[in-house]
Design an enzyme around this catalytic site. Sequence first.
Site, PDB file in Angstrom:
ATOM      1  N   ARG A   1       0.672  -1.186   0.093  1.00 13.21           N
ATOM      2  CA  ARG A   1       0.013   0.086  -0.080  1.00 13.21           C
ATOM      3  C   ARG A   1       0.866   1.370   0.020  1.00 13.21           C
ATOM      4  NH1 ARG A   1      -3.685   2.758   4.055  1.00 13.21           N
ATOM      5  NH2 ARG A   1      -5.611   3.409   3.087  1.00 13.21           N
TER       6      ARG A   1
ATOM      7  N   ILE B   1      -7.433   7.472  -1.005  1.00 18.65           N
ATOM      8  CA  ILE B   1      -7.259   6.064  -1.034  1.00 18.65           C
ATOM      9  C   ILE B   1      -8.124   5.500   0.049  1.00 18.65           C
ATOM     10  CG2 ILE B   1      -4.998   6.150   0.184  1.00 18.65           C
ATOM     11  CD1 ILE B   1      -3.955   3.479  -1.234  1.00 18.65           C
ATOM     12  N   SER B   2      -9.017   4.732  -0.294  1.00 17.73           N
ATOM     13  CA  SER B   2      -9.941   4.145   0.556  1.00 17.73           C
ATOM     14  C   SER B   2      -9.135   3.253   2.048  1.00 17.73           C
ATOM     15  CB  SER B   2     -10.769   3.278   0.100  1.00 17.73           C
ATOM     16  OG  SER B   2     -11.922   3.842  -0.727  1.00 17.73           O
ATOM     17  N   GLN B   3      -9.632   3.432   3.076  1.00 12.49           N
ATOM     18  CA  GLN B   3      -9.229   2.622   4.301  1.00 12.49           C
ATOM     19  C   GLN B   3      -9.279   0.942   3.977  1.00 12.49           C
ATOM     20  OE1 GLN B   3     -12.921   2.654   7.160  1.00 12.49           O
ATOM     21  NE2 GLN B   3     -11.411   1.677   7.923  1.00 12.49           N
ATOM     22  N   PRO B   4      -8.058   0.402   4.183  1.00 11.57           N
ATOM     23  CA  PRO B   4      -8.139  -1.070   3.860  1.00 11.57           C
ATOM     24  C   PRO B   4      -9.480  -1.818   4.201  1.00 11.57           C
ATOM     25  CG  PRO B   4      -5.968  -0.372   4.695  1.00 11.57           C
ATOM     26  CD  PRO B   4      -7.105   0.773   4.722  1.00 11.57           C
TER      27      PRO B   4
END
EC number: 2.1.1.77
Length: 208
Positions: free
Chosen positions: A32, A58-61
Amino acid sequence: MVSKRVESLLNQLRTQGIVDERVLEAIALVPREKFVDEAFEHKAWENTALPIGQGQTISQPYMVARMTELLTLTPESRVLEIGTGSGYQTAILAHLVHHVCSVERIKSLQWQARRRLKQLDLHNVSTRHGDGWQGWQARAPFDAIIVTAAPPEIPTALLAQLDDEGVLVLPVGEEHQFLKRIRRRGNEFIIDTVEAVRFVPLVKGELA
């Protein structure tokens, strides 16, 4: 052997209800930190969204894993992603299926994502600079469509590009947003509301 940071994140995701081991394996395989600016590299394996410029994130995992899991992918699934962004979600999908199609409205983000994916030897991705509201008609139909920004209502073009028994996963709403999972059954669409979410808006029409 995964690092302690990666293992910690995977354990968090399991605690939050992610059970698909293929999805968790893809999360572990994709670095990431390669998808965020240098200033945020130290936060790359935290379970949080991060800015990537151009007003995008960037979206949270957890959200990446949840949405990917909801797609119920097989290696043969034909997948469309709306909102390439950093390319992180694209990379996760590329580890799970033979080929991914991805549409991005912002040209500079599209080019950055393509470069990152090539650096990681992920060559099973086709990207397009275009309006995500319109999908990618020339490549339709799709078994799975994932949208990484929130439209105020479900785009009809995306419903039309779903194959029979195909699944669309997307956030919907403006002030109050909810993650939806939609399965096509012939000309009917079965809609399930999954959970409350917060995404950047899916901008219509204008390319950048």
